[in-house]
Scaffold this motif. Sequence first.
Motif, PDB file in Angstrom:
ATOM      1  N   PRO A  47     -31.188  21.119  31.368  1.00  0.00           N
ATOM      2  CA  PRO A  47     -31.550  22.520  31.027  1.00  0.00           C
ATOM      3  C   PRO A  47     -32.713  22.104  30.142  1.00  0.00           C
ATOM      4  CG  PRO A  47     -29.511  21.794  29.711  1.00  0.00           C
ATOM      5  CD  PRO A  47     -29.716  20.798  30.634  1.00  0.00           C
ATOM      6  N   PRO A  48     -33.548  23.366  29.765  1.00  0.00           N
ATOM      7  CA  PRO A  48     -34.905  23.150  29.296  1.00  0.00           C
ATOM      8  C   PRO A  48     -34.711  22.876  27.666  1.00  0.00           C
ATOM      9  CG  PRO A  48     -34.249  25.458  29.816  1.00  0.00           C
ATOM     10  CD  PRO A  48     -33.260  24.596  30.511  1.00  0.00           C
ATOM     11  N   ALA A  49     -33.366  23.419  27.070  1.00  0.00           N
ATOM     12  CA  ALA A  49     -33.098  23.173  25.889  1.00  0.00           C
ATOM     13  C   ALA A  49     -31.894  22.822  25.341  1.00  0.00           C
ATOM     14  CB  ALA A  49     -33.930  24.227  24.779  1.00  0.00           C
ATOM     15  N   MET A  50     -31.491  22.214  24.299  1.00  0.00           N
ATOM     16  CA  MET A  50     -30.025  22.311  23.694  1.00  0.00           C
ATOM     17  C   MET A  50     -30.057  22.293  22.394  1.00  0.00           C
ATOM     18  SD  MET A  50     -27.399  19.061  24.724  1.00  0.00           S
ATOM     19  CE  MET A  50     -28.484  17.855  24.278  1.00  0.00           C
ATOM     20  N   ASP A  51     -29.083  23.144  21.804  1.00  0.00           N
ATOM     21  CA  ASP A  51     -28.918  23.094  20.276  1.00  0.00           C
ATOM     22  C   ASP A  51     -28.943  22.039  19.600  1.00  0.00           C
ATOM     23  OD1 ASP A  51     -27.905  23.618  17.634  1.00  0.00           O
ATOM     24  OD2 ASP A  51     -27.329  25.885  18.339  1.00  0.00           O
ATOM     25  N   GLN A  52     -29.937  21.484  18.733  1.00  0.00           N
ATOM     26  CA  GLN A  52     -29.903  20.201  18.197  1.00  0.00           C
ATOM     27  C   GLN A  52     -28.735  20.020  17.085  1.00  0.00           C
ATOM     28  OE1 GLN A  52     -32.465  17.630  18.775  1.00  0.00           O
ATOM     29  NE2 GLN A  52     -30.554  16.301  17.821  1.00  0.00           N
ATOM     30  N   ALA A  53     -28.917  21.152  16.304  1.00  0.00           N
ATOM     31  CA  ALA A  53     -27.527  21.100  15.243  1.00  0.00           C
ATOM     32  C   ALA A  53     -26.210  20.952  15.864  1.00  0.00           C
ATOM     33  CB  ALA A  53     -27.714  22.415  14.246  1.00  0.00           C
ATOM     34  N   ALA A  54     -26.053  21.757  16.871  1.00  0.00           N
ATOM     35  CA  ALA A  54     -24.589  21.490  17.543  1.00  0.00           C
ATOM     36  C   ALA A  54     -24.295  20.166  18.076  1.00  0.00           C
ATOM     37  CB  ALA A  54     -24.357  22.641  18.511  1.00  0.00           C
ATOM     38  N   TYR A  55     -25.677  19.613  18.515  1.00  0.00           N
ATOM     39  CA  TYR A  55     -25.558  18.327  19.321  1.00  0.00           C
ATOM     40  C   TYR A  55     -25.218  17.243  18.410  1.00  0.00           C
ATOM     41  CZ  TYR A  55     -26.302  14.498  22.717  1.00  0.00           C
ATOM     42  OH  TYR A  55     -26.249  13.510  23.356  1.00  0.00           O
ATOM     43  N   ASP A  56     -26.146  17.222  17.386  1.00  0.00           N
ATOM     44  CA  ASP A  56     -25.877  16.230  16.127  1.00  0.00           C
ATOM     45  C   ASP A  56     -24.547  16.430  15.562  1.00  0.00           C
ATOM     46  OD1 ASP A  56     -28.531  15.788  16.263  1.00  0.00           O
ATOM     47  OD2 ASP A  56     -29.200  16.959  14.565  1.00  0.00           O
ATOM     48  N   ALA A  57     -23.879  17.535  15.484  1.00  0.00           N
ATOM     49  CA  ALA A  57     -22.646  17.474  14.986  1.00  0.00           C
ATOM     50  C   ALA A  57     -21.388  17.050  16.152  1.00  0.00           C
ATOM     51  CB  ALA A  57     -22.139  19.275  14.840  1.00  0.00           C
ATOM     52  N   LEU A  58     -21.678  16.954  17.208  1.00  0.00           N
ATOM     53  CA  LEU A  58     -20.863  16.349  18.415  1.00  0.00           C
ATOM     54  C   LEU A  58     -20.864  14.716  18.102  1.00  0.00           C
ATOM     55  CD1 LEU A  58     -20.987  18.552  21.439  1.00  0.00           C
ATOM     56  CD2 LEU A  58     -19.350  18.564  19.750  1.00  0.00           C
ATOM     57  N   ILE A  59     -22.320  14.477  17.886  1.00  0.00           N
ATOM     58  CA  ILE A  59     -22.474  13.072  17.839  1.00  0.00           C
ATOM     59  C   ILE A  59     -21.858  12.476  16.635  1.00  0.00           C
ATOM     60  CG2 ILE A  59     -24.407  11.320  17.476  1.00  0.00           C
ATOM     61  CD1 ILE A  59     -24.092  12.188  20.410  1.00  0.00           C
ATOM     62  N   ALA A  60     -22.077  13.204  15.273  1.00  0.00           N
ATOM     63  CA  ALA A  60     -21.530  12.715  14.380  1.00  0.00           C
ATOM     64  C   ALA A  60     -19.862  12.432  14.423  1.00  0.00           C
ATOM     65  CB  ALA A  60     -21.833  13.739  13.064  1.00  0.00           C
ATOM     66  N   ARG A  61     -19.202  13.516  15.124  1.00  0.00           N
ATOM     67  CA  ARG A  61     -17.734  13.195  15.155  1.00  0.00           C
ATOM     68  C   ARG A  61     -17.491  11.934  15.909  1.00  0.00           C
ATOM     69  NH1 ARG A  61     -15.769  19.233  17.623  1.00  0.00           N
ATOM     70  NH2 ARG A  61     -13.878  17.997  17.753  1.00  0.00           N
ATOM     71  N   ARG A  62     -18.290  11.835  17.059  1.00  0.00           N
ATOM     72  CA  ARG A  62     -17.931  10.587  17.929  1.00  0.00           C
ATOM     73  C   ARG A  62     -18.428   9.350  17.117  1.00  0.00           C
ATOM     74  NH1 ARG A  62     -14.839   7.966  20.560  1.00  0.00           N
ATOM     75  NH2 ARG A  62     -15.587   6.774  22.184  1.00  0.00           N
ATOM     76  N   ALA A  63     -19.447   9.410  16.328  1.00  0.00           N
ATOM     77  CA  ALA A  63     -19.619   8.407  15.507  1.00  0.00           C
ATOM     78  C   ALA A  63     -18.671   7.921  14.584  1.00  0.00           C
ATOM     79  CB  ALA A  63     -21.129   8.506  14.875  1.00  0.00           C
ATOM     80  N   ALA A  64     -18.087   8.929  14.114  1.00  0.00           N
ATOM     81  CA  ALA A  64     -16.774   8.680  13.298  1.00  0.00           C
ATOM     82  C   ALA A  64     -15.434   8.514  13.841  1.00  0.00           C
ATOM     83  CB  ALA A  64     -16.450  10.125  12.338  1.00  0.00           C
ATOM     84  N   ALA A  65     -15.552   7.912  15.222  1.00  0.00           N
ATOM     85  CA  ALA A  65     -14.497   7.399  15.928  1.00  0.00           C
ATOM     86  C   ALA A  65     -13.480   8.447  16.393  1.00  0.00           C
ATOM     87  CB  ALA A  65     -13.642   6.529  15.163  1.00  0.00           C
ATOM     88  N   GLU A  66     -13.812   9.669  16.491  1.00  0.00           N
ATOM     89  CA  GLU A  66     -13.140  10.835  16.913  1.00  0.00           C
ATOM     90  C   GLU A  66     -12.907  10.651  18.524  1.00  0.00           C
ATOM     91  OE1 GLU A  66     -12.218  15.698  17.272  1.00  0.00           O
ATOM     92  OE2 GLU A  66     -13.869  14.539  15.842  1.00  0.00           O
ATOM     93  N   PRO A  67     -11.851  10.645  19.156  1.00  0.00           N
ATOM     94  CA  PRO A  67     -11.932  10.464  20.444  1.00  0.00           C
ATOM     95  C   PRO A  67     -12.719  11.304  21.380  1.00  0.00           C
ATOM     96  CG  PRO A  67      -9.660  10.116  19.700  1.00  0.00           C
ATOM     97  CD  PRO A  67     -10.574  10.403  18.496  1.00  0.00           C
ATOM     98  N   LEU A  68     -13.423  10.760  22.551  1.00  0.00           N
ATOM     99  CA  LEU A  68     -14.273  11.656  23.058  1.00  0.00           C
ATOM    100  C   LEU A  68     -13.392  12.920  23.871  1.00  0.00           C
ATOM    101  CD1 LEU A  68     -17.188  12.340  24.381  1.00  0.00           C
ATOM    102  CD2 LEU A  68     -16.416  10.996  26.314  1.00  0.00           C
TER     103      LEU A  68
END
Length: 276
Positions: A47-68
């Motif tokens: 897609p042409p764009a993606m909500d950066q704040a929302a994506y950062d929140a998902l990355i942070a959850r995965r980085a904290a070991a929450e299962p994908l």
Amino acid sequence: MTVPQQVAEGARRLAAGRDPTTARLDAELLAAHLAGISRDRLLLDPPPAMDQAAYDALIARRAAAEPLAHIVGEAEFWSLPIRVSRHVLTPRPDSETLIELALELRGGRSTRTIVDYGTGSGCLLLAGLAEFPAAEGLGIDRSAAAIRVASENAALLGVEGRAAFLIGDWAALEAGKFDLLLCNPPYIEENAELGPGVRDYEPAGALFAGADGLAAYRVVLPLLRRHLAPDGHAVVEIGAGQQAQVTQLAARAGLEPVGARRDLGGHVRALGFSVR
């Protein structure tokens, strides 16, 4: 940033704190989830764009070991989309060995009834129903929350008319004869070291089975004689290195070993039994 650049940065952040071998894949799957598209489409036609704040929140959850699977709400099992939550184990590829062994053992035999001890998300039962289209199945679990997840999965896959679910303990199941019995019981030792993604996010009751990891087998295996049809088969998941101990417990319960299946790591993961 473009979406590919966002994904590359997400992968970099995940690799810095986790296993780098899955960082890129996780970053792509999280982006696809946020965009509401498949991973293939994300890669081929982003897609042409993606909500950066929302994506950062998902990355942070995965980085904290929450299962994908918990973040995106589902996991694939036997090519089926299975919804998951913190109330059930996330389906794992290793458990697909149970379905492989069941198909081998039931080859050429009529399979019309299936029971799944400790059904959790329902993944084993639903995969069994997919492979045996003439069968009806029963999933039993002591967790009401797990039964809700399994029932929802049956409805989403369109087999709610062939799948019934019961809240209760294995031992409380009334005597009945099933052609196929599937079971992935708890089999981890109480003091075993587990990663935070497992210990902190998955239900302890589905993981731990006493000091030696065999407590559930001592309960399950004696029940099989009561619940298997004369030509029925039970297929049970075991932990790495537990084959000899579980086979001995099965022999004491009057069961005959009839097959085994190794996982991708080379460990015997599924054992098949019949009634002597």
